[in-house]
Structure formats: structure tokens, C-alpha cells
Write an enzyme that holds these catalytic residues in place. Sequence first.
Site, mmCIF file in Angstrom:
data_model
loop_
_atom_site.group_PDB
_atom_site.id
_atom_site.type_symbol
_atom_site.label_atom_id
_atom_site.label_comp_id
_atom_site.label_asym_id
_atom_site.label_seq_id
_atom_site.Cartn_x
_atom_site.Cartn_y
_atom_site.Cartn_z
ATOM 1 N N GLU A 40 0.855 -1.188 0.000
ATOM 2 C CA GLU A 40 0.000 0.000 0.000
ATOM 3 C C GLU A 40 0.895 1.243 0.000
ATOM 4 O OE1 GLU A 40 -3.274 1.092 -0.067
ATOM 5 O OE2 GLU A 40 -2.392 3.077 0.284
ATOM 6 N N ARG A 114 -17.395 3.068 5.699
ATOM 7 C CA ARG A 114 -16.373 2.344 4.925
ATOM 8 C C ARG A 114 -15.233 1.874 5.830
ATOM 9 N NH1 ARG A 114 -11.312 3.557 2.922
ATOM 10 N NH2 ARG A 114 -10.695 2.419 1.048
ATOM 11 N N TYR A 223 -28.735 8.456 4.810
ATOM 12 C CA TYR A 223 -29.031 7.312 5.687
ATOM 13 C C TYR A 223 -28.134 7.403 6.907
ATOM 14 C CZ TYR A 223 -25.028 5.493 2.941
ATOM 15 O OH TYR A 223 -23.810 5.340 2.299
ATOM 16 N N ASP A 303 -11.993 -1.377 -8.209
ATOM 17 C CA ASP A 303 -12.066 -0.129 -8.988
ATOM 18 C C ASP A 303 -10.991 -0.055 -10.073
ATOM 19 O OD1 ASP A 303 -14.160 0.666 -7.427
ATOM 20 O OD2 ASP A 303 -13.160 2.392 -6.521
HETATM 21 C C1 LIG Z 1 -9.741 6.672 1.029
HETATM 22 C C2 LIG Z 1 -10.975 6.134 0.383
HETATM 23 C C3 LIG Z 1 -12.223 6.442 0.909
HETATM 24 C C4 LIG Z 1 -13.381 5.953 0.298
HETATM 25 N N1 LIG Z 1 -14.571 6.271 0.846
HETATM 26 C C5 LIG Z 1 -15.695 5.786 0.279
HETATM 27 C C6 LIG Z 1 -16.940 6.100 0.836
HETATM 28 O O1 LIG Z 1 -17.023 6.838 1.793
HETATM 29 N N2 LIG Z 1 -18.063 5.588 0.252
HETATM 30 C C7 LIG Z 1 -17.994 4.762 -0.832
HETATM 31 O O2 LIG Z 1 -19.028 4.287 -1.323
HETATM 32 N N3 LIG Z 1 -16.815 4.443 -1.391
HETATM 33 C C8 LIG Z 1 -15.672 4.929 -0.852
HETATM 34 N N4 LIG Z 1 -14.476 4.626 -1.402
HETATM 35 C C9 LIG Z 1 -14.476 3.781 -2.600
HETATM 36 C C10 LIG Z 1 -14.733 2.374 -2.261
HETATM 37 O O3 LIG Z 1 -14.032 2.026 -1.101
HETATM 38 C C11 LIG Z 1 -14.248 1.601 -3.482
HETATM 39 O O4 LIG Z 1 -15.066 1.912 -4.591
HETATM 40 C C12 LIG Z 1 -14.405 0.128 -3.338
HETATM 41 O O5 LIG Z 1 -14.263 -0.301 -2.042
HETATM 42 C C13 LIG Z 1 -13.420 -0.587 -4.251
HETATM 43 O O6 LIG Z 1 -12.209 -0.681 -3.562
HETATM 44 P P1 LIG Z 1 -10.808 -0.889 -4.213
HETATM 45 O O7 LIG Z 1 -10.007 -1.634 -3.206
HETATM 46 O O8 LIG Z 1 -10.906 -1.409 -5.590
HETATM 47 O O9 LIG Z 1 -10.207 0.584 -4.386
HETATM 48 P P2 LIG Z 1 -9.847 1.654 -3.292
HETATM 49 O O10 LIG Z 1 -10.744 1.548 -2.123
HETATM 50 O O11 LIG Z 1 -9.758 2.939 -4.006
HETATM 51 O O12 LIG Z 1 -8.386 1.235 -2.785
HETATM 52 C C14 LIG Z 1 -7.223 1.407 -3.570
HETATM 53 C C15 LIG Z 1 -6.009 1.390 -2.652
HETATM 54 O O13 LIG Z 1 -4.845 1.337 -3.455
HETATM 55 C C16 LIG Z 1 -3.896 2.252 -2.966
HETATM 56 N N5 LIG Z 1 -3.013 2.631 -4.081
HETATM 57 C C17 LIG Z 1 -3.308 3.411 -5.132
HETATM 58 N N6 LIG Z 1 -2.261 3.490 -5.985
HETATM 59 C C18 LIG Z 1 -1.275 2.726 -5.441
HETATM 60 C C19 LIG Z 1 0.053 2.402 -5.851
HETATM 61 N N7 LIG Z 1 0.595 2.879 -6.985
HETATM 62 N N8 LIG Z 1 0.794 1.578 -5.064
HETATM 63 C C20 LIG Z 1 0.270 1.074 -3.900
HETATM 64 N N9 LIG Z 1 -0.984 1.370 -3.468
HETATM 65 C C21 LIG Z 1 -1.738 2.181 -4.220
HETATM 66 C C22 LIG Z 1 -4.738 3.401 -2.417
HETATM 67 O O14 LIG Z 1 -4.036 4.182 -1.490
HETATM 68 C C23 LIG Z 1 -5.905 2.635 -1.790
HETATM 69 O O15 LIG Z 1 -5.616 2.248 -0.463
HETATM 70 C C24 LIG Z 1 -13.292 5.118 -0.859
HETATM 71 C C25 LIG Z 1 -12.034 4.823 -1.378
HETATM 72 C C26 LIG Z 1 -10.878 5.323 -0.767
HETATM 73 C C27 LIG Z 1 -9.503 4.998 -1.313
#
Ligand SMILES: Cc1cc2nc3c(=O)[nH]c(=O)nc-3n(C[C@H](O)[C@H](O)[C@H](O)COP(=O)(O)OP(=O)(O)OC[C@H]3O[C@@H](n4cnc5c(N)ncnc54)[C@H](O)[C@@H]3O)c2cc1C
Length: 395
Positions: A40, A114, A223, A303
Site C-alpha cells: 500500500e 467504509r 441514511y 475499482d
Molecule cells: C480513502 C478512500 C475512501 C473511500 N470512501 C468511500 C466512501 O465513503 N463511500 C464509498 O461508497 N466508497 C468509498 N471509497 C471507494 C470504495 O471504497 C471503493 O469503490 C471500493 O471499495 C473498491 O475498492 P478498491 O479496493 O478497488 O479501491 P480503493 O478503495 O480505491 O483502494 C485502492 C487502494 O490502493 C492504494 N493505491 C493506489 N495506488 C497505489 C500504488 N501505486 N501503489 C500502492 N498502493 C496504491 C490506495 O491508497 C488505496 O488504499 C473510498 C475509497 C478510498 C480509497
Amino acid sequence: MNNVKSNLSNSRILVIGGGIGGLALALALQRRGMPVAVFERAPELGEVGAGVMLTPNATRALEHLGVLGEVEANATLPGLTTVRHFQTGEAMSSTDLGEAFTKQHGHRYYCVHRVDIHQALLKAVIKNDPQCVHTSHEFIDSMEIDGGVRAHFGNGKTVDGGLLVGCDGVRSVVRTKIGFQDGAKFTHNIAWRGLIPVEDLPVHQRGPEITIWSGPKRHVVEYTIRRGRIKNYVAIANSPAWEDEGWSKRSNIGAALREFEDWHQDVRAIIGATPVDRGYVWGLFDRDPLDHWSRGPLTLLGDAAHPMLPFLAQGAAMAIEDAIILARCLEKGSGVALALENYERLRLERTAWCQLQAREAGQLFQRVSKKSELDGDRAARAKQLYGYAADKVAL
Ligand SMILES: Cc1cc2nc3c(=O)[nH]c(=O)nc-3n(C[C@H](O)[C@H](O)[C@H](O)COP(=O)(O)OP(=O)(O)OC[C@H]3O[C@@H](n4cnc5c(N)ncnc54)[C@H](O)[C@@H]3O)c2cc1C
């Protein structure tokens, strides 16, 4: 498409990104006895984010991962969703989320913070392996090596593994390494978000139910989370431009109130009650669905693979489902290439459908739709979304 020869029996799976998707994958792999490490970029995994709706497919997936009890301890059971007219407050459509709904879909519908999902996953991952998560590791590049992949990080370190999974969010670097140069497109929607202690609101606005206020070119979703103690809202409006993206840009409450100045007083009461340090604004970005996610020993999840607008409340759910399916495909033990082929076969269509449906849902809420249109739309989607069992789908 994918001719990597790596065998995972003695090489780790490198997970890039410690968000909900990355941690869900780490946990799903650990539970199957597979070696995994998470990298991370942030120096610590902290308290960021706001409300997330957990639909039955997501609740079921969290149960499979063994963390549902922990998440439930802080969740709100909303019991009902109502779509209301933006000015009169008239109820245009309602969906009961109570016992009959739970029976129909097999699992409950919750509203949570979250952070509570993220922390439950993190705790479980670290309990299984205290060395699993490496913070301050920003992934910058990778190269294919004999039998796997070598990852390079911004801190100068390199790590080898059998497979690298990009769980690095909507601005994924892994996605560009796989060869996708498509930029995230600004949708001309911006979202004001806020968290408010419920005691700061009139009594009639403290209930657990979800309310969607529907108006022309704008809509508001509200909500409670944390067992009804905190009101969460997202107020969506149009904006010609946006330069930034993130979860920590402070909002200007005055600007939000001006945007919703002709809206129902309950909406304005919520926006107006936002504490100065608990209101945020962010731009909504989108990408078109992809027709594949993998190249050699690299693939995508959450994502990074399929960013979607928040209007279906499926971003976190799809990431957790991906994690379980990918772990199950890898567990089958027929090698990385076949596992990734199966993973894509099982996940591309469903997630692409969600991406497109999320766009449509936003448009529906922003044109003051008729009751029949709203009811029909929700019922059709619910069936397809909520009954999915990531732990049971035939591989
Ligand atoms: C800080 C944050 C807060 C959120 N809050 C909400 C919310 O309140 N409500 C909601 O509906 N959705 C929220 N989301 C989005 C939701 O969590 C995501 O759509 C969903 O959970 C998909 O998660 P993910 O793990 O694919 O991506 P993400 O949750 O975006 O996680 C991606 C992770 O990868 C890390 N990262 C990025 N680039 C790099 C790199 N080059 N090297 C290493 N690590 C890296 C980021 O720091 C992050 O921790 C949030 C996302 C984040 C990052």
C-alpha cells in the site's frame, strides 16, 4: 492472451493496494492457505471515507470471509428505502428492506462506515499474518521474470511473486502497465458528502431508513451509519469542471446550500448541519468497461478493473466479489493462466453490467421519474444484483 507459466505453489501473490478490494483478496487467499503480501502506498491505513451501503450480495461475501459479525456490530439496518420528490417530499417509490427482503435475497441490507469494513478486513488479515501488509510501498513498475513477476516500488524495493494483482483503485498504475491508457473521464457530477451526529438534526430526520431525494440534474441520498448515531449524506449536482479527485477535499457548505436552495427543507437541514471538519466534496469519474483485465502475470480487481459511479452502491461489493472469485480460481491449482482466464470469464460481464447500470441509475434519479419507472427499475436490478453468491458460483 496469457502464456505465463508460473505455478503458485511456492510463490507469493503480490497485491497492490490495501483498500477494501486488496484486503478482501488477501483474506480470501489466506483462508485458502495461499501466500500473499499487500503493498500500500499510504504510510498507514487510516480512518478515511464515509457511508457505504452493503447490499445482500456484499453481506454474504463478508460472511464468507468471516468478518460480517465485526462489521454488523457497527452497522445500521435501514429497513426501508424511499425515493422522495425534491421539493414536496412526496414518497414516489418505496422498497421494504426488512424481513421479507432478507428472506428473498438470503442476506441483510446494511448501511455502514467504509472504515468499519476496511478495519474488519485489516484486523483479520493481520491476525492471520502480522507481516502481510507493507505500507509506504508505492507500486511504480513491474517486469515479467522467469515463472512470475518482479514489482518495483517508489521506496527502491523490489519484490518477486507468481502473480501481481492491481487493487490500486480508480487511478490504477497496474492498469496502465497492462496496457490500458484510457484516462478516467469526469462525469460532470460532483458530490458533497457529510457526516452529522444525529442529535444535531430534528427528531423526524433521525430514523434508520434510506431516503433518495430525486430532482432535476441533482439528487441526494441520506441514511444513518454506526447503529443510527451518524447521518451520512451524498448530494450530487452538475459541475462544468473538476481538477482534483480524492476523498479528503474539504467542502464549502455555503456552496452546497446554494446548489440546493430550492430543495425541501429536510435536505437543506442536513446539508446545513454538516460540521465544518466533516464535509467533503469530490468529482465523480468514470471509465468504460474493459474486455479483459490480465496480461501475463498481471491482473486487476475492484475499482482498478471496473470503476463505477456510486449510484448502485456496488463499488465495494464488486471488489469483494472479485476477491472471492479470484481466490477460488487460483485455489483450483491449474496454474495462473487458466485461473485468470476463469476469473475474467466469471467477472467481466457482471461488473461491466454494473458499470453501465450505475450510469443509468444516476440519470433516473436526476429526472424526477414516475413511480412505475422507479419501482420497475429497482425490482429488476435487485434480482440480478443481490442474489449473487461469490462463494458458490460454479467455476
Ligand atoms: C480513502 C478512500 C475512501 C473511500 N470512501 C468511500 C466512501 O465513503 N463511500 C464509498 O461508497 N466508497 C468509498 N471509497 C471507494 C470504495 O471504497 C471503493 O469503490 C471500493 O471499495 C473498491 O475498492 P478498491 O479496493 O478497488 O479501491 P480503493 O478503495 O480505491 O483502494 C485502492 C487502494 O490502493 C492504494 N493505491 C493506489 N495506488 C497505489 C500504488 N501505486 N501503489 C500502492 N498502493 C496504491 C490506495 O491508497 C488505496 O488504499 C473510498 C475509497 C478510498 C480509497
